[in-house]
Scaffold this active site. Sequence first.
Site, mmCIF file in Angstrom:
data_model
loop_
_atom_site.group_PDB
_atom_site.id
_atom_site.type_symbol
_atom_site.label_atom_id
_atom_site.label_comp_id
_atom_site.label_asym_id
_atom_site.label_seq_id
_atom_site.Cartn_x
_atom_site.Cartn_y
_atom_site.Cartn_z
ATOM 1 N N CYS A 181 -2.228 8.749 2.577
ATOM 2 C CA CYS A 181 -2.177 8.382 1.318
ATOM 3 C C CYS A 181 -3.275 8.663 0.208
ATOM 4 O O CYS A 181 -3.176 8.997 -0.820
ATOM 5 C CB CYS A 181 -1.880 6.929 1.245
ATOM 6 S SG CYS A 181 -3.126 6.083 2.185
ATOM 7 N N GLU A 187 0.788 -1.001 -0.143
ATOM 8 C CA GLU A 187 -0.108 -0.008 -0.012
ATOM 9 C C GLU A 187 0.736 1.315 0.089
ATOM 10 O O GLU A 187 1.520 1.643 1.152
ATOM 11 C CB GLU A 187 -1.059 0.073 1.247
ATOM 12 C CG GLU A 187 -1.843 -1.193 1.637
ATOM 13 C CD GLU A 187 -2.934 -1.151 0.704
ATOM 14 O OE1 GLU A 187 -3.003 -0.141 -0.337
ATOM 15 O OE2 GLU A 187 -3.729 -2.188 0.784
HETATM 16 P P1 NAP Z 1 8.705 4.944 4.573
HETATM 17 O O1 NAP Z 1 9.539 5.913 4.866
HETATM 18 O O2 NAP Z 1 8.311 4.105 3.450
HETATM 19 O O3 NAP Z 1 8.152 4.325 6.084
HETATM 20 C C1 NAP Z 1 7.121 3.372 6.071
HETATM 21 C C2 NAP Z 1 7.732 2.187 6.880
HETATM 22 O O4 NAP Z 1 8.595 1.379 5.947
HETATM 23 C C3 NAP Z 1 8.342 2.569 8.073
HETATM 24 O O5 NAP Z 1 8.164 1.471 9.075
HETATM 25 C C4 NAP Z 1 9.677 2.512 7.748
HETATM 26 O O6 NAP Z 1 10.727 2.049 8.935
HETATM 27 C C5 NAP Z 1 9.802 1.374 6.672
HETATM 28 N N1 NAP Z 1 10.953 1.436 5.656
HETATM 29 C C6 NAP Z 1 11.481 2.757 5.206
HETATM 30 N N2 NAP Z 1 12.289 2.480 4.537
HETATM 31 C C7 NAP Z 1 12.656 1.027 4.085
HETATM 32 C C8 NAP Z 1 13.247 0.169 3.388
HETATM 33 N N3 NAP Z 1 14.121 0.649 2.617
HETATM 34 N N4 NAP Z 1 12.993 -1.242 3.643
HETATM 35 C C9 NAP Z 1 11.997 -1.498 4.307
HETATM 36 N N5 NAP Z 1 11.371 -0.804 5.145
HETATM 37 C C10 NAP Z 1 11.633 0.592 5.067
HETATM 38 O O7 NAP Z 1 6.870 5.988 4.427
HETATM 39 P P2 NAP Z 1 6.571 7.382 5.158
HETATM 40 O O8 NAP Z 1 7.483 8.315 4.167
HETATM 41 O O9 NAP Z 1 6.839 7.384 6.545
HETATM 42 O O10 NAP Z 1 5.169 7.317 4.928
HETATM 43 C C11 NAP Z 1 4.475 8.054 3.780
HETATM 44 C C12 NAP Z 1 4.387 7.262 2.559
HETATM 45 O O11 NAP Z 1 3.432 6.133 2.727
HETATM 46 C C13 NAP Z 1 3.467 8.043 1.628
HETATM 47 O O12 NAP Z 1 4.188 7.783 0.267
HETATM 48 C C14 NAP Z 1 2.004 7.770 1.877
HETATM 49 O O13 NAP Z 1 1.428 7.957 0.643
HETATM 50 C C15 NAP Z 1 2.243 6.286 1.799
HETATM 51 N N6 NAP Z 1 0.954 5.485 2.618
HETATM 52 C C16 NAP Z 1 0.423 4.732 1.854
HETATM 53 C C17 NAP Z 1 -0.728 4.195 2.359
HETATM 54 C C18 NAP Z 1 -1.711 3.253 1.857
HETATM 55 O O14 NAP Z 1 -2.435 2.672 2.337
HETATM 56 N N7 NAP Z 1 -1.517 3.216 0.274
HETATM 57 C C19 NAP Z 1 -1.029 4.515 3.725
HETATM 58 C C20 NAP Z 1 -0.291 5.562 4.387
HETATM 59 C C21 NAP Z 1 0.685 6.020 3.823
HETATM 60 P P3 NAP Z 1 11.667 3.520 9.442
HETATM 61 O O15 NAP Z 1 10.602 4.434 10.228
HETATM 62 O O16 NAP Z 1 12.106 2.747 10.620
HETATM 63 O O17 NAP Z 1 12.180 4.135 8.581
#
Ligand code: NAP
Length: 455
Positions: free
Chosen positions: A262, A228
């Site tokens: 999102c 997601e």
């Molecule tokens: P993010 O950096 O990707 O973090 C999300 C999760 O992934 C965290 O637990 C993070 O851990 C982990 N993570 C980060 N880099 C990683 C990697 N290389 N490998 C594995 N895990 C990793 O996301 P964000 O920027 O905080 O969140 C915003 C994004 O999420 C936006 O693009 C938003 O649209 C999307 N989102 C989508 C939905 C949906 O339902 N489609 C819902 C909510 C948000 P750490 O915190 O330890 O880095």
Amino acid sequence: MAIATINPATGETLKIFEPLTDAEISAKLEFSQQAFEKYRQIPMAQRSQWMNATAEILEREKEKFGKLMTLEMGKPLKGAIAEIEKCALVCRYYAEHAAEFLADVPVTTDANHSFVRYQPLGAILAVMPWNFPFWQVFRFAAPALMAGNVGLLKHASNVPQCALAIEEIFTQAGFPAGVFQTLLVGSDRVVAIVADERVKAATLTGSELAGASLAAAAGKQIKKTVLELGGSDPFIVMPSADLEAAVATAVTARMLNNGQSCIAAKRFIVAEAVADRFEKQLVEKFKVLKVGDPMLPDTDLGPLATPNILQDLDYQVKETVKSGAKVLAGGQPISDRPGNFYPPTILTDIPPGTPGDEEEFFGPVALLFRVTDIDAAIKLANATPFGLGASAWTTDEQERDRFVSELEAGAVFINGMVKSDPRLPFGGVKRSGYGRELSIQGIHEFVNVKTVWVK
Ligand code: NAP
């Protein structure tokens, strides 16, 4: 990133957590595997009872958990409490419907008796984001646990206390130890955890980069994933729309969760005939939103969750403006107070090729576009790598049908805001990810769909 609680409204570091060592991670995976062997035998009625008990705890302590979320990531408290109530709802929904969703499905074939049986897979890793720290986890955990799987949560590093509280809630509700465990680890451990044979599948909600990394690691081991990811949802307004309702919803759809959702409406695509009126009303409504302490009941907009998010958003706005976009409201971070505050902002006349035209804006910034007709509206709406949700406003039936069939998105809402609902599947197409959460589709993601043929 350190695993820590840092109040985004003040910048104050409140608590730091040591990440688990590799040996501790391994012990938890082992525990998870052992818990699964027993838990898969537990009758559905017992799982339902524990899931309903989970809902009761959430309802009883919604203020406490709501405050914890607001403290760690800054969403206004009213929305935080509503999020906890929604978590209770998804628990009750699957407690009630899982047996029906997972019942054997008879199929007539050349066998005496053939049917489909749904069976759990084992330990499922959930990598979750901070923006809806409870909801994202519960919408994964409620169906996964009801299906007989066990859960492993790697939550975002800025919401560790939420992560620990969620494990505690499942334990208090009666789920056996090991059925749901939180792993306090950084994202650098995710690839190794996915590769571990005790982990059978994984789901990630977050950025494209994180999703691609997890899916690549899972792909190497031939493990199922659900992703997601991001979105740049269009919000289309046609001349026949109820403009008052559209503007009021536009504000909520963009500002919910301090603009960090999102499925927030991010690109407002408005027909020329009503664009001046829409723009004027949107500006008026944005300018009166109250920015401030998210713990206060009259706050509309709290801080962004981290300084990095603020910096990224500021950069995107500045680059878009530098290339010729016009600022109708906001446009600069709020610098006269501590915390990661950014004001309600509207950009228009956005040139092609700029961040405003091409990227997801994860904060309270509305991007306003004008179009001549429905063809141009659909073309622009689809001109994005993302395909999560889309909202279109019209009372014309033909237009409605075109939006429903031609918008490239996992969900289309007509005359309403895109939202998740336990009864409806949720997920995206294109770079917004794949797989579905919620509804019957959600509980079928992490099961073995076993074909049984008996002569
Ligand atoms: P993010 O950096 O990707 O973090 C999300 C999760 O992934 C965290 O637990 C993070 O851990 C982990 N993570 C980060 N880099 C990683 C990697 N290389 N490998 C594995 N895990 C990793 O996301 P964000 O920027 O905080 O969140 C915003 C994004 O999420 C936006 O693009 C938003 O649209 C999307 N989102 C989508 C939905 C949906 O339902 N489609 C819902 C909510 C948000 P750490 O915190 O330890 O880095």
